[in-house]
Design an enzyme around this catalytic site. Structure first.
Site, PDB file in Angstrom:
ATOM      1  N   GLU A  47      34.754  32.137  37.476  1.00 27.37           N
ATOM      2  CA  GLU A  47      33.504  32.761  37.053  1.00 27.37           C
ATOM      3  C   GLU A  47      33.466  32.802  35.532  1.00 27.37           C
ATOM      4  O   GLU A  47      34.486  33.043  34.884  1.00 27.37           O
ATOM      5  CB  GLU A  47      33.415  34.189  37.605  1.00 27.37           C
ATOM      6  CG  GLU A  47      32.193  34.977  37.134  1.00 27.37           C
ATOM      7  CD  GLU A  47      32.187  36.415  37.636  1.00 27.37           C
ATOM      8  OE1 GLU A  47      31.343  37.189  37.154  1.00 27.37           O
ATOM      9  OE2 GLU A  47      33.025  36.767  38.490  1.00 27.37           O
ATOM     10  N   GLU A  86      39.307  42.592  43.832  1.00 30.91           N
ATOM     11  CA  GLU A  86      39.420  41.345  43.084  1.00 30.91           C
ATOM     12  C   GLU A  86      40.735  41.310  42.311  1.00 30.91           C
ATOM     13  O   GLU A  86      41.185  42.340  41.803  1.00 30.91           O
ATOM     14  CB  GLU A  86      38.232  41.216  42.121  1.00 30.91           C
ATOM     15  CG  GLU A  86      36.886  41.344  42.832  1.00 30.91           C
ATOM     16  CD  GLU A  86      35.706  41.546  41.882  1.00 30.91           C
ATOM     17  OE1 GLU A  86      35.787  41.050  40.733  1.00 30.91           O
ATOM     18  OE2 GLU A  86      34.726  42.193  42.280  1.00 30.91           O
TER      19      GLU A  86
END
Length: 419
Positions: free
Chosen positions: A334, A223
């Site tokens: 997120e 990520e």
């Protein structure tokens, strides 16, 4: 007299017994505190390597210039005798020029991180954001510092938007994704903002996920993006970050360089450091380009920021499924929704505005691409979107000749339609 003396003696003994009972918890507490201090000191020593130079950033960070061979990566048992790969053997955008490995020879570099205002790290070193005692003490435990909790990956196909399932996870997303093929990397240009965070234990991020394996205990994930995380960094600055895990966030992986794993070769970009400048509502817009790809010769996963900075790589040894290829790529935002006051959080995703507001107001990802099995960048096929509660955070796809595949995403969290 003998009887009187015995009574006095008994009173003295009772007094000392009483004092002993009072002092035992204090001594126990002091012992625990001493043990905790030793544990904190030991962990700080493992993270903060002796620097050749230190730079004080305007935001209060201290950036240590650490010799490349002394970075935290080499604490990993599989990397004890690892030879650093100083450049990728293949680049999906074509032949590597000198500037691609961190040396931009075509003029002055833009200020991409705040600490650049006060200095640079010399060749042969890498910049590492120094971890402070208070950073560790903010974590729920020293062992958990720098790690994500479980269930923080959006799982589009099997996600159930029932509120009880959303609240169990506490994480909400607005993403675009592709699956069903073999992916050897991904790229996007990500609009950079400073979203407002309601609670210190919440965060907001925008990133690329490169995923392999199932969403159970064997998930592999790489990520990269930007985040605002008061718990992790102690402030509300927007910071560049990376993350990896080889077992669905259980025992392996961490943010940035807060554990052994990622090997950095670049002396100009500090992971976890503040990004500058930041976009403003209806004013100037700023973005960063992130590319992650797999070296077909060595099998390592490389990361690049912009056109200038190849940061380093995740060695193939860290993974099981990603030793071959990824099976899903996700792009998007997120947030943590802790519902601390019994209502949905007001933590922003992206700019804090819904996709419908468009450029200059809503946050975007543009020029979304994947690396295919011939190690070339191409537009992804069959892009889909996913969000748990579109009234809180949403995502809208688009495509044109300037931005390629793109999407606007984000939202304010709690609002009249998202109670």
């Amino acid at each position: 007299m003998i009887l009187q003396f015995s009574c006095v003696e008994m009173k003295i003994k009772a007094f000392f017994c009483f004092m002993f009972v009072l002092m035992v918890p204090l001594y126990g507490s002091a012992a625990r505190l001493s043990m905790e201090n030793l544990e904190v000191k030991k962990h700080l020593n493992s993270l903060n390597k002796p620097p050749l130079k230190s730079i004080k950033s305007p935001d209060g960070d201290i950036i240590d210039c650490v010799h490349m061979s002394h970075q935290p990566a080499f604490g990993h048992p599989l990397l004890k005798n690892h030879t650093i790969q100083m450049r990728p053997s293949y680049h999906p955008e074509g032949l590597l020029r000198d500037k691609k490995v961190g040396k931009n020879v075509e003029g002055p570099k833009p200020i991409t991180q705040l600490w650049h205002m006060n200095g640079r790290c010399p060749e042969g070193t890498i910049p590492i954001r120094r971890t402070k005692k208070e950073d560790l003490l903010r974590a729920s435990s020293i062992k958990s510092y720098g790690k994500k909790n479980h269930r923080s990956i959006p799982k589009p196909k099997s996600a159930n938007p029932e509120p009880d399932l959303i609240n169990q996870s506490g994480h909400q997303h607005a993403i675009a994704y592709v699956e069903g093929d073999n992916y050897y990397g991904a790229k996007a240009t990500i609009n950079v903002w400073d979203p407002k965070i309601q609670q210190p234990n919440e965060f907001s991020l925008s990133q690329i996920w490169i995923l392999g394996g199932s969403f159970a205990s064997d998930l592999n994930s790489i990520e990269a993006g930007w985040q605002v995380s008061p718990d992790l960094y102690g402030d509300n600055n927007t910071r560049l970050f990376t993350y990896w895990t080889g077992d669905s966030y259980q025992a392996t992986g961490c943010y940035n360089l807060l554990c052994s794993g990622f090997i950095q070769i670049n002396n100009e970009i500090a992971m976890g450091a503040s990004i500058y400048p930041i976009s403003g509502y209806h004013t100037s817009q700023y973005d960063i380009s992130i590319l992650v790809w797999k070296d077909p010769n060595e099998g390592n996963w490389w990361m690049q920021i912009g056109g200038e900075y190849v940061l380093g790589y995740w060695p193939r040894y860290l993974f099981s499924y990603l030793t071959d290829s990824a099976t899903m790529v996700e792009w998007g935002g997120e947030v943590v929704n802790s519902e601390s006051d019994g209502q949905h959080t007001t933590t922003h995703m992206g700019s804090g505005h819904f996709p419908e507001e468009g450029f200059g107001k809503a946050s975007y990802f543009k020029n979304i691409q994947v690396v295919d099995d011939s190690n070339k960048l191409r537009p992804p096929k069959d892009i889909d979107t996913f969000t748990e509660q579109s009234n809180c955070y949403n995502v809208q796809l688009g495509k044109n000749s300037d931005w390629g595949n793109y999407f606007y995403y984000g939202g304010p969290g709690r609002n009249p339609n998202c109670p």
